[in-house]
Design a protein around this motif. Structure first.
Motif, PDB file in Angstrom:
ATOM      1  N   ASP A 145       0.837  -1.196   0.000  1.00  0.00           N
ATOM      2  CA  ASP A 145       0.000   0.000   0.000  1.00  0.00           C
ATOM      3  C   ASP A 145       0.877   1.253   0.000  1.00  0.00           C
ATOM      4  O   ASP A 145       1.710   1.432   0.892  1.00  0.00           O
ATOM      5  N   HIS A 146       0.691   2.108  -0.990  1.00  0.00           N
ATOM      6  CA  HIS A 146       1.543   3.288  -1.122  1.00  0.00           C
ATOM      7  C   HIS A 146       1.468   4.208   0.094  1.00  0.00           C
ATOM      8  O   HIS A 146       2.487   4.770   0.518  1.00  0.00           O
ATOM      9  N   GLN A 147       0.290   4.365   0.659  1.00  0.00           N
ATOM     10  CA  GLN A 147       0.151   5.249   1.819  1.00  0.00           C
ATOM     11  C   GLN A 147       0.883   4.673   3.031  1.00  0.00           C
ATOM     12  O   GLN A 147       1.550   5.405   3.781  1.00  0.00           O
ATOM     13  N   VAL A 148       0.767   3.372   3.219  1.00  0.00           N
ATOM     14  CA  VAL A 148       1.484   2.703   4.311  1.00  0.00           C
ATOM     15  C   VAL A 148       2.984   2.880   4.120  1.00  0.00           C
ATOM     16  O   VAL A 148       3.724   3.221   5.054  1.00  0.00           O
ATOM     17  N   LEU A 149       3.456   2.646   2.901  1.00  0.00           N
ATOM     18  CA  LEU A 149       4.885   2.754   2.620  1.00  0.00           C
ATOM     19  C   LEU A 149       5.388   4.185   2.818  1.00  0.00           C
ATOM     20  O   LEU A 149       6.487   4.395   3.348  1.00  0.00           O
ATOM     21  N   ALA A 150       4.598   5.157   2.421  1.00  0.00           N
ATOM     22  CA  ALA A 150       4.989   6.550   2.619  1.00  0.00           C
ATOM     23  C   ALA A 150       5.100   6.871   4.102  1.00  0.00           C
ATOM     24  O   ALA A 150       6.019   7.598   4.532  1.00  0.00           O
ATOM     25  N   ASP A 151       4.173   6.335   4.895  1.00  0.00           N
ATOM     26  CA  ASP A 151       4.248   6.525   6.348  1.00  0.00           C
ATOM     27  C   ASP A 151       5.537   5.926   6.906  1.00  0.00           C
ATOM     28  O   ASP A 151       6.208   6.536   7.754  1.00  0.00           O
ATOM     29  N   LEU A 152       5.879   4.739   6.432  1.00  0.00           N
ATOM     30  CA  LEU A 152       7.098   4.077   6.911  1.00  0.00           C
ATOM     31  C   LEU A 152       8.331   4.887   6.527  1.00  0.00           C
ATOM     32  O   LEU A 152       9.283   4.996   7.314  1.00  0.00           O
ATOM     33  N   ALA A 153       8.304   5.442   5.321  1.00  0.00           N
ATOM     34  CA  ALA A 153       9.424   6.278   4.878  1.00  0.00           C
ATOM     35  C   ALA A 153       9.603   7.474   5.818  1.00  0.00           C
ATOM     36  O   ALA A 153      10.723   7.807   6.223  1.00  0.00           O
TER      37      ALA A 153
END
Length: 233
Positions: A145-153
């Protein structure tokens, strides 16, 4: 990101092929880190992570039950898969890792690998890889999930919007594919796979002692050798 085995000045390069959804990759990373904590020249070691798809047939971002996946795709009875997971979790606890296989969401990991490459360009690849492992194995997050990955970043100090844009544009898709192709060329069929100084290979989550030996041997022959130091030129 430079291709594998590129020379880093006065550095011992360790190239690692791994996948976010590979439990032994998470463990191998922790064991290598422990070895580096004991290695006297750790500041002169550069670890680079390369993409590998443990289950390339997973292409979507819709989570699949992990036990069901292992049963359907790999032929493991659910009871056997669950017992295997518990054994891995126990090994993980011994090196400080918290595996929660009941939470894990099996998804395609290409996008997560793209985020690893994005992080590499900002000097945060190891932190990003570690956070992705934790997200998958402990937090039960959807790492496609792009939003999840952006949060992790953002959690490892990267710019969230920049990460989101890079993922949306598939900016690092070619880099991921290049890693996968290079793994094929090298005959890598399983991960984790570690290559020290472009010549010594360690496969799997080996004991700390094995990593220390590989580090010392490759250091002595490269950075720590008289030729590397410029002696006798």
């Amino acid at each position: 990101m430079a291709g594998a085995f590129g020379r880093a000045a006065d550095k011992l390069v360790v190239d690692v092929w791994s996948d976010v959804m590979c439990p032994f990759c998470y463990m191998g990373d922790a064991l290598l880190e422990r070895a580096l904590e004991q290695f006297p020249h750790a500041s002169g070691v550069e670890v680079r992570y390369h993409s590998f798809l443990l289950m390339p047939e997973l292409t979507g971002d819709e989570p699949i039950d992990l036990l069901e996946l292992l049963s359907a795709k790999r032929g493991f009875p659910r009871e056997q898969a669950a017992a295997m997971h518990e054994q891995i979790a126990e090994r993980g606890r011994q090196v400080g890792l918290d595996y929660r296989f009941d939470r894990a969401k099996a998804v395609g990991t290409r996008t997560a690998h793209q985020l690893s490459h994005f992080a590499a360009g900002h000097g945060k690849q190891h932190e990003m890889v570690q956070r992705l492992f934790q997200a998958y194995f402990t937090d039960g997050l959807n790492v496609a999930d792009h939003q999840v990955l952006a949060d992790l970043a953002a959690q490892v100090g990267l710019d969230r919007d920049a990460a989101l844009t890079a993922l949306a544009d598939d900016e690092f898709a070619d880099a991921v594919e290049a890693d996968i192709q290079q793994a094929r060329q090298l005959g890598i069929t399983g991960v984790p796979f570690f290559v020290f100084a472009g010549k010594y290979a360690v496969s799997g989550a080996q004991p700390v002692e094995a990593f220390l030996q590989a580090l010392q041997t490759s250091w002595n022959e490269t950075v720590g050798s008289p030729a590397a130091a410029g002696i006798g030129r």
